[in-house]
Design a protein around this motif. Structure first.
Motif, mmCIF file in Angstrom:
data_model
loop_
_atom_site.group_PDB
_atom_site.id
_atom_site.type_symbol
_atom_site.label_atom_id
_atom_site.label_comp_id
_atom_site.label_asym_id
_atom_site.label_seq_id
_atom_site.Cartn_x
_atom_site.Cartn_y
_atom_site.Cartn_z
ATOM 1 N N ILE A 1 0.926 -1.295 0.012
ATOM 2 C CA ILE A 1 0.146 0.076 0.114
ATOM 3 C C ILE A 1 0.950 1.033 -0.037
ATOM 4 O O ILE A 1 1.714 1.270 0.790
ATOM 5 N N ASP A 2 0.649 1.977 -0.798
ATOM 6 C CA ASP A 2 1.040 3.266 -0.940
ATOM 7 C C ASP A 2 0.148 4.251 -0.256
ATOM 8 O O ASP A 2 -1.100 4.546 -1.021
ATOM 9 N N PRO A 3 0.352 5.034 0.934
ATOM 10 C CA PRO A 3 -0.495 5.855 1.593
ATOM 11 C C PRO A 3 -1.248 7.104 0.554
ATOM 12 O O PRO A 3 -2.405 7.267 0.819
ATOM 13 N N ALA A 4 -0.462 7.610 -0.432
ATOM 14 C CA ALA A 4 -0.509 8.464 -1.158
ATOM 15 C C ALA A 4 -1.864 7.987 -2.195
ATOM 16 O O ALA A 4 -2.676 8.882 -2.689
ATOM 17 N N LEU A 5 -1.685 6.756 -2.485
ATOM 18 C CA LEU A 5 -3.002 6.309 -3.357
ATOM 19 C C LEU A 5 -3.992 5.660 -3.086
ATOM 20 O O LEU A 5 -4.880 5.604 -3.270
ATOM 21 N N GLY A 6 -3.951 5.110 -1.630
ATOM 22 C CA GLY A 6 -5.116 4.434 -1.164
ATOM 23 C C GLY A 6 -5.262 3.032 -1.798
ATOM 24 O O GLY A 6 -4.480 2.460 -2.744
ATOM 25 N N SER B 1 -7.254 -5.999 2.160
ATOM 26 C CA SER B 1 -5.887 -6.288 3.106
ATOM 27 C C SER B 1 -5.886 -5.562 4.131
ATOM 28 O O SER B 1 -5.794 -5.860 5.389
ATOM 29 N N GLN B 2 -5.829 -4.247 3.980
ATOM 30 C CA GLN B 2 -5.509 -3.267 5.201
ATOM 31 C C GLN B 2 -6.612 -3.136 6.070
ATOM 32 O O GLN B 2 -6.541 -3.317 7.490
ATOM 33 N N TYR C 1 4.978 -5.142 6.335
ATOM 34 C CA TYR C 1 5.187 -3.545 5.517
ATOM 35 C C TYR C 1 6.134 -3.664 4.343
ATOM 36 O O TYR C 1 6.111 -2.539 3.949
ATOM 37 N N SER C 2 6.954 -4.640 4.395
ATOM 38 C CA SER C 2 7.943 -4.466 3.275
ATOM 39 C C SER C 2 8.167 -5.816 2.542
ATOM 40 O O SER C 2 7.561 -6.840 3.009
#
Lengths: 81, 127, 277
Positions: B66-71, C45-46, C161-162
């Motif tokens: 997940i890229d927080p900027a993209l959601g 997922s989140q 996270y990675s």
């Protein structure tokens, strides 16, 4: 990813695959197979599959090369083809 | 002719994967050395994995984190994680099976003194 | 034979290439595989598992059953290596054991293994193909080992996270042991991680994975439904699933590490686990 770089990587993968099955020295074949795995890993990074690339870099280029070299040392280095 | 060329330009990577796969298959069939057969098996496996992962690739998509900027509103922003998961486990299993193959090769070498397939067959016929 | 193989392979390749027009274009956003379940994984997922890395959440949670049996396959491969090379080994092959007298450099060959104190200043056990080792290589390799292990633990713990996770971290841990084996000798690896411990650890990893799944049944969930642990951890369901993924990854890492070290030990020593590479 730039198309030309992708094509160059595909060509390198094919060259490494052909080389690893034609070299007449099993130790060399094992090492070239490690190179092939690493080229494959780069190709996967270009497809945004970072987890797969990480796994391939540790397993394909690392552990399986070590195992093959161990097997070559414990059997024979000679091959007819 | 021009359409054929455009079609080839869109699908050239599939031809490359099939070429790699066939190189592995040829090594498995035609090479007499057992270790070369194992290398051929590895090439065959990685070609299939490459094929799977390429199906999950998307144009302009980022890595599947997940890229927080993209959601996550737009799934097209991330590569398809499913083929990657399947192939990740397949790679680990492939090294484990390679270990079993190398163990068998060592046993064959201890019993017959060679890892060439035709020499082993000759010895077996001679007995 | 080779001509026939080449002909068959080229024929198969042409047949495969003829099917290529059916496959999606490289990078097609709306191809069939990308439309079916993967949007659900990416969007769920989140909120459902608190795991930003979709690959980890799909690996250990959504498709946990698959990964459990993959782990079992790795364990079984290690065990079959053990049985092929070690347990079913034919007896009666005379082996020679070499001992080097350190002050004089005289090498003794013996037909039976002698136990020597581990820090003996007089004798040391050496391999048949022993050579005086380069101190720089050995020291640097041993110096790198703790860093590799810390990185491996980071990869396991930070897999949510990675890029990373149980498989990669386990392989890195195994690589640290193999580095010890390559730079010093196999007996050092054996003293750090004995064969018995390794096989027990591999079995324990599979048991951790399957046990996490089975325990979820006791809490009223389905098999491998870590959300059932929410009351046990005193957390919300997504946090409990995130925790369950971490436990499962630790099990996977244990199995992979122990299995790969076992396979390396057996393959590099012809199954005797006496003299390594």
């Amino acid at each position: 990813m730039i198309l030309e770089i992708k094509i160059a990587m595909l060509v390198l993968v094919i060259v490494c695959a052909v080389a690893s099955i034609t070299i007449k020295d099993l130790l060399g074949a094992a090492v070239v197979f490690g190179t092939y795995s690493f080229m494959m890993c780069l190709l996967w990074v270009s497809m945004a599959a970072v987890d797969v690339a990480f796994t391939e870099a540790t397993i394909g280029a690392g552990i399986s090369t070590v195992l093959m070299i161990a097997a070559v040392f414990r059997t024979t280095r000679r091959t007819k083809d | 002719m021009h359409e054929l060329f455009a079609e080839f330009g869109n699908k050239f990577h599939y031809y490359a994967y099939f070429a790699i796969m066939m190189i592995g298959l040829y090594a498995m069939i035609a090479k007499t050395n057992l270790l070369k057969k194992c290398i051929g098996l590895g090439i065959f496996q990685t070609a299939i994995m490459l094929f799977y992962v390429s199906i999950g690739a998307k144009e302009g998509a980022g890595i599947p984190i997940i890229d927080p900027a993209l959601g996550t509103a737009d799934p097209a922003a991330y590569a398809n994680p499913l083929p990657q998961v399947l192939m990740l486990t397949a790679i680990v299993v492939s090294v484990a099976t390679l270990g079993v193959a190398l163990a068998l090769i060592q046993n064959i070498h201890r019993d017959h003194g060679t890892i060439e397939e035709d020499e082993i067959l000759q010895r077996l016929r001679g007995k | 034979m080779k001509r026939l193989a080449l002909f068959a392979v080229i024929l198969a390749g042409v047949l495969f290439a003829a099917t290529a027009s059916e496959f999606p274009r490289l990078g097609a956003v709306d191809s069939a595989p990308s439309r079916h379940v993967s949007p659900a994984y990416i969007q769920g997922s989140q909120p459902q598992t608190h795991t930003p890395n979709f690959v980890t959440s799909v690996l250990a949670d959504y498709r946990g059953f698959d990964t459990m049996f993959e782990t079992t396959v790795v364990f079984l491969a290690g065990m079959s290596c053990f049985f092929i090379l070690r347990a079913l080994r034919r007896r009666g092959v005379t082996e020679v054991y070499y001992y080097r007298h350190k002050p004089t450099g005289v090498v003794l060959a013996m037909l039976t293994p002698r136990r020597i104190p581990p820090r003996s200043s007089c004798f040391e056990r050496i391999d048949a193909d022993w050579m005086p080792q380069d101190m720089v290589v050995e020291t640097m390799c041993l110096f790198m080992v703790p860093f590799i292990q810390v990185f491996a633990l980071y990869v396991i713990a930070h897999g949510h996270y990675s890029p990373g996770g149980g498989f990669q971290g386990g392989v890195l841990l195994a690589a640290s042991f193999i580095l010890v084996g390559l730079s010093r000798d196999l007996r050092t690896v054996e003293s750090l991680l004995t064969e018995k411990t390794a096989i027990l650890a591999a079995a324990a990893g599979v048991c951790i994975y399957a046990g996490t799944g089975l325990l979820a049944l006791c809490f009223g969930g389905n098999f491998l439904d870590y959300g059932a642990y929410a009351s046990f951890f005193g957390a919300a369901v997504p946090a409990a699933r995130s925790m369950g993924i971490l436990i499962v990854e630790i099990g996977v890492a244990l199995t992979v590490m122990a299995t790969l070290v076992t396979i390396y030990k057996l393959v590099s020593s012809r199954g005797t686990v006496e003299e390594g590479l």
